[in-house]
Design an enzyme around this catalytic site. Structure first.
Site: not given
Lengths: 328, 383
Positions: B162, B245, B367
């Site tokens: 990112s 985070e 998941e």
């Protein structure tokens, strides 16, 4: 801001858990189911001795003068053990409605149990073993002695919660010092906190089973399908928890938004309880579908309390009226 | 328990609100995933820094404000309510920064933190690889020590990094022990993106902008002083950062409260007010956002009282990401065919919808989070 329980509050809850773990096993709960009374007088006396029942009564009524933030963890523990009888009703709405009356010291010493039917329920829980039934009287609440009511016992799902239909002779009872809406808030929050405990317990039972039961050469809890089922249920339970704590605070300080906050807590915990029961049953498979499996003791308590003290629709509408404006 | 704000918290809120009202750009900045938007967001971050608002929870000496996490939550509420720009500095200030504060040397803190707080240096995250996504421990990018022991020499490929298209630095995890497998033998290394041997190839995301990039490392030399934490312990360093985070800082509740407030406004404007199904759905969203706010406040209080965020941070990550998708799905349902247009009055809802879909995927798919919850919170047996 400090969003946590004090060490005193946590310690009292821990000692209640310890007492219930040692003195009120599922074997004993089953024995209560077998009596058909939905009530355990010995356990009730023990809770009275510990000062659990009188927490929310003022000191002038031999109570502890505690508020909802002091009892919320206790209610959760009572739910975790599926304690039978009108325990959260007596502790919360009972104490708030009857303080200063002749019934109050009886709540404190364990001789008076209180139940309620404030939403027009056809089947009143715990009426057969309660001494006082709180009934709606317009915007007010009326306290009626059980002896003044005609009760007909009916069969219920949860053996820790006897059910009766009642015939109420008109003009009986005494108006008590709590408004109907406040009584609903108190009872609904009591139910919510108790239901949180029931939900946590169902996941504990399912977790124990998932660690023990082996299929395909490994514990079923190692399978991702089982893990995700349980993780999703835990998610709902853990996100109901702070909403219940906040509602306790709002009730304790008389916040303007207390009804909204209680309703939000009840919606979230009811949703969590539905999910926890389904997931716990599914993790067990066929054994979970038996009378013998302890899970049923808690599932049935959950299913009884999910619609009690206001259905999810009732509470969601109360939240939406507060947040979106009253439906026109 | 006391849910009222202290006088100190109230005046902190008032101060933040006043500054934001005076300084938030009147018109939204272009996306920070464009070259122009990136630089405009860097300038905004500089303005925030000058006023002491860019990293409110950091110590003052490193460019922060020394505020506790409860005040950080207050700041976030004011920030997102003011309509201020998204944080191009997110990776640094909220993920790497707290990790450096926790495990970095004094020299590293002095070197990296002030430049991070001011966004003179903007950071990209370089963890995932083509064959190490959900299975992050199967990282293959290598680091080896130079003969004189002063440099790491890095080779390999990172992806889904990112902000890497325009960032100045990246932080990555490299396999520095060639004999090691899985979580062992990894090292956390800080790397300037203009180092010779690095090639950054931007990747267009679902919205067409280059929100992430591939980073190729070909004989890249960086000083060993750029190691964060102990060599070989990079997994632990990375997971400390990841816990923080997901648990607190990645998505503060305020942005969802603001999004749901906007959703309620949208419902009032364009919704069929007789449709109880939609009314109930909007109410449920409000409760979710409120529930997330309360859950975060409880977590933060626990931290302030000396507790730690454990694996329960995975619960948060699932909760906010699913809620965000649901909020945007509802908005699009309210807008009907009008939501097909991407440059019209509802642009922000369409953009927001696309962005929300990344939430259940990045920072560890939901998941993977469910596995973590099952293994470490519910104590189910490992697969």
């Amino acid at each position: 801001m400090q969003f946590s329980f004090s060490s005193d509050q946590r310690d009292f809850a821990a000692s209640l858990r310890e007492m219930l773990t040692n003195e009120f096993t599922t074997k004993q709960l089953r024995e209560i189911w077998d009596t058909g009374t939905g009530h355990d007088p010995a356990l009730w006396a023990r809770l009275s001795d510990m000062g659990v029942l009188s927490m929310m009564l003022p000191e002038t009524d031999a109570g502890m003068g505690a508020d909802f933030t002091d009892v919320i963890l206790l209610l959760e523990e009572l739910g975790r053990a599926a304690v039978p009888g009108p325990v959260f009703e007596t502790m919360t709405v009972g104490a708030l409605a009857l303080h200063g009356t002749s019934f109050a010291t009886g709540i404190a010493d364990g001789s008076v149990a209180v139940t309620a039917a404030l939403l027009g329920e056809a089947n009143v829980p715990h009426a057969g073993m309660s001494d006082v039934v709180l009934l709606r009287d317009g915007d007010c609440v009326s306290a009626v002695e059980r002896s003044a009511l005609q009760l007909t016992s009916v069969c219920g799902l949860d053996g820790g919660r006897s059910l009766s239909t009642i015939l109420r002779p008109t003009g009986l009872g005494t108006i008590v010092a709590i408004e109907w809406s406040e009584a609903i808030d108190a009872g609904a929050l009591g139910a919510a906190a108790y239901l949180l405990g029931v939900s946590s317990r169902m996941l504990e039972i399912a977790g124990d089973y998932a660690r023990e039961r082996r299929q395909f050469g490994q514990p079923i809890g190692a399978f991702q399908a089982v893990k995700h089922l349980m993780a999703d249920a835990l998610l709902k339970v853990e996100f109901a928890r702070p909403a219940i704590a906040r509602a306790a605070w709002s009730m304790a300080v008389g916040d303007d938004d207390r009804s909204r906050d209680v309703s939000m807590a009840k919606v979230l915990v009811a949703d969590a309880a539905v999910k926890a029961a389904r997931s716990a049953l599914q993790v067990h498979g066929a054994i979970g579908y038996t009378w013998e499996c302890d899970l049923q003791l808690f599932m049935k308590k959950a299913w009884a309390l999910i619609p009690a003290w206001g259905t999810t629709t009732f509470h969601r509408r109360r939240v939406s009226d507060a947040v979106l404006g009253v439906r026109v | 328990m006391d849910l009222t704000e202290t006088e100190d918290e109230k005046s902190f809120r008032a101060e933040a609100r006043q500054w934001l009202q005076a300084n938030v750009p009147a018109t939204p900045l272009p996306s920070f995933d464009t070259a122009e938007g990136f630089e405009l967001h860097r300038q905004w971050e500089g303005l925030l820094f000058e006023a002491g608002w860019s990293a409110v929870s950091w110590p003052v000496e490193y460019g922060g404000r020394g505020a506790d996490y409860l005040k950080w939550l207050i700041f976030e509420e004011e920030y997102w309510r003011s309509g201020a720009p998204g944080r191009v500095s997110q990776n640094g200030i909220f993920l790497l920064g707290p990790t450096i504060i926790e495990v970095g040397t004094e020299a590293q803190k002095a070197r990296y933190l002030p430049a991070m707080a001011s966004s003179r240096e903007i950071w990209a995250q370089a963890w995932s690889e083509p064959d190490a996504g959900s299975d992050l421990a199967s990282i293959r990018s290598k680091g080896r020590l130079s003969d004189d022991g002063t440099e790491w020499i890095l080779d390999g490929q990172k992806t889904w990094a990112s902000r890497a298209a325009w960032a100045d630095w990246c932080f990555g995890i490299f396999r520095t022990d060639p004999e090691s497998i899985r979580h062992r033998g990894l090292t956390f290394i800080l790397i300037p993106l203009d180092t010779p041997g690095i090639t950054v190839r931007p990747i267009a995301q679902l919205d067409g902008d280059a929100g992430f990039a591939e980073i190729f490392f070909d004989d890249v030399h960086v000083p060993v002083a750029n190691t964060l934490g102990e060599p070989g312990k990079g997994w632990n360093v990375a997971m400390a950062a990841a816990g923080f985070e997901r648990g607190v800082s990645l998505r503060s509740p305020a942005r969802f409260n603001v999004a749901v407030d906007r959703l309620i406004e949208l419902w009032k404007q364009v919704g069929d007010l007789d449709d109880d199904t939609m009314r109930d759905a909007v109410t449920d969203l409000w409760m979710q956002a409120e529930g997330y706010k309360l859950h975060t406040a409880m977590t933060v209080t626990k931290l302030l009282e000396g507790g730690h965020i454990g694996s329960e941070s995975s619960l948060n990550k699932i909760f906010w990401s699913e809620m965000d998708v649901r909020a945007h799905e509802l908005a699009l349902q309210l807008l009907g065919p009008g939501a097909e247009r991407t440059d019209g009055p509802y642009e922000s809802w369409v953009d927001g919808f696309l962005f929300s879909l990344s939430g259940p995927i990045y920072a560890g798919t939901n998941e993977i989070q469910r596995n973590i919850i099952a293994d470490r919170v519910l104590n189910l047996p490992r697969a």
